[in-house]
Scaffold this active site. Structure first.
Site, mmCIF file in Angstrom:
data_model
loop_
_atom_site.group_PDB
_atom_site.id
_atom_site.type_symbol
_atom_site.label_atom_id
_atom_site.label_comp_id
_atom_site.label_asym_id
_atom_site.label_seq_id
_atom_site.Cartn_x
_atom_site.Cartn_y
_atom_site.Cartn_z
ATOM 1 N N GLY A 15 45.876 55.744 -14.073
ATOM 2 C CA GLY A 15 45.624 55.300 -15.433
ATOM 3 C C GLY A 15 45.635 53.787 -15.481
ATOM 4 O O GLY A 15 45.230 53.123 -14.527
ATOM 5 N N CYS A 16 46.125 53.244 -16.546
ATOM 6 C CA CYS A 16 46.160 51.791 -16.723
ATOM 7 C C CYS A 16 46.926 51.136 -15.575
ATOM 8 O O CYS A 16 48.088 51.449 -15.340
ATOM 9 C CB CYS A 16 46.820 51.451 -18.049
ATOM 10 S SG CYS A 16 46.996 49.677 -18.314
ATOM 11 N N PHE A 17 46.281 50.202 -14.896
ATOM 12 C CA PHE A 17 46.949 49.585 -13.748
ATOM 13 C C PHE A 17 48.133 48.722 -14.145
ATOM 14 O O PHE A 17 49.005 48.460 -13.319
ATOM 15 C CB PHE A 17 45.989 48.825 -12.829
ATOM 16 C CG PHE A 17 45.023 47.862 -13.463
ATOM 17 C CD1 PHE A 17 45.327 47.108 -14.578
ATOM 18 C CD2 PHE A 17 43.771 47.701 -12.882
ATOM 19 C CE1 PHE A 17 44.426 46.220 -15.121
ATOM 20 C CE2 PHE A 17 42.859 46.802 -13.415
ATOM 21 C CZ PHE A 17 43.183 46.067 -14.547
#
Length: 180
Positions: A15-17
């Site tokens: 997902g969001c890094f």
């Protein structure tokens, strides 16, 4: 006998890094954690291009580590505790292929360890749905823009609000509690 100083790469999409750096950062044997983009066809994509869905890339982190000090299996254990491994459509409120999960292996040994850990997680009974995280060969990795690197340090309030607001923090606490 002197220990080896060899380094290896590990690449994970969760997902969001922003949320995938802190769990790995600053651990003994971890040399570097870089936010970036992988698995697409566009060379040197920008954040805006990746978010547009036109590059085929996924947000990911690439970890340089010493396997003698921090075995790949421990990296896998940390990875599984950061994501919802049953969600194919993204992670938490971030949806789409650029926010998908994946383990990108750099060697046959990493592939075997990743497959074994996925199997063990599936058999553990922690999740009531199947584990759907793909295990794929690593491809070109492009570091994200500097403002994305170590976001949790640069913008701690925004990072914490994102962890909480996205549902990630609650999910991790619910499923892993004190084990994390």
């Amino acid at each position: 006998m002197e220990k080896s100083t060899r380094s290896e790469l590990a690449t994970f999409a969760g997902g969001c890094f922003w949320c995938m750096v802190k769990p790995f950062d600053e651990l003994p044997g971890i040399e570097k954690v870089v936010s970036g983009y992988t698995a697409g066809w566009t060379e040197h994509p920008t954040y805006e291009e990746v978010c547009s869905g036109t590059t085929g890339h996924t947000e990911a982190v690439q970890i340089t580590f010493s396997p003698d000090l921090f075995p790949y299996k421990r990296l896998l254990d940390i990875f599984w505790m950061q994501i919802d491994p049953t969600d194919q459509g993204g992670q938490f409120f971030d949806r789409g292929d650029s926010y998908r999960t994946a383990i990108f292996y750099h060697s046959d040994e990493q592939k075997q360890l990743a497959e074994q850990s996925k199997y063990e997680l599936g058999k553990s009974g922690i999740f009531s749905h199947p584990i759907v995280v793909p295990i794929e060969p690593a491809k070109a990795f492009y570091p994200a823009e500097e403002y994305h690197q170590h976001f949790y340090r640069k913008n701690p309030e925004r990072y914490e609000a994102y962890q909480l607001g996205s549902g990630r923090k609650h999910f991790i606490n619910k499923h892993w509690g004190d084990l994390k």
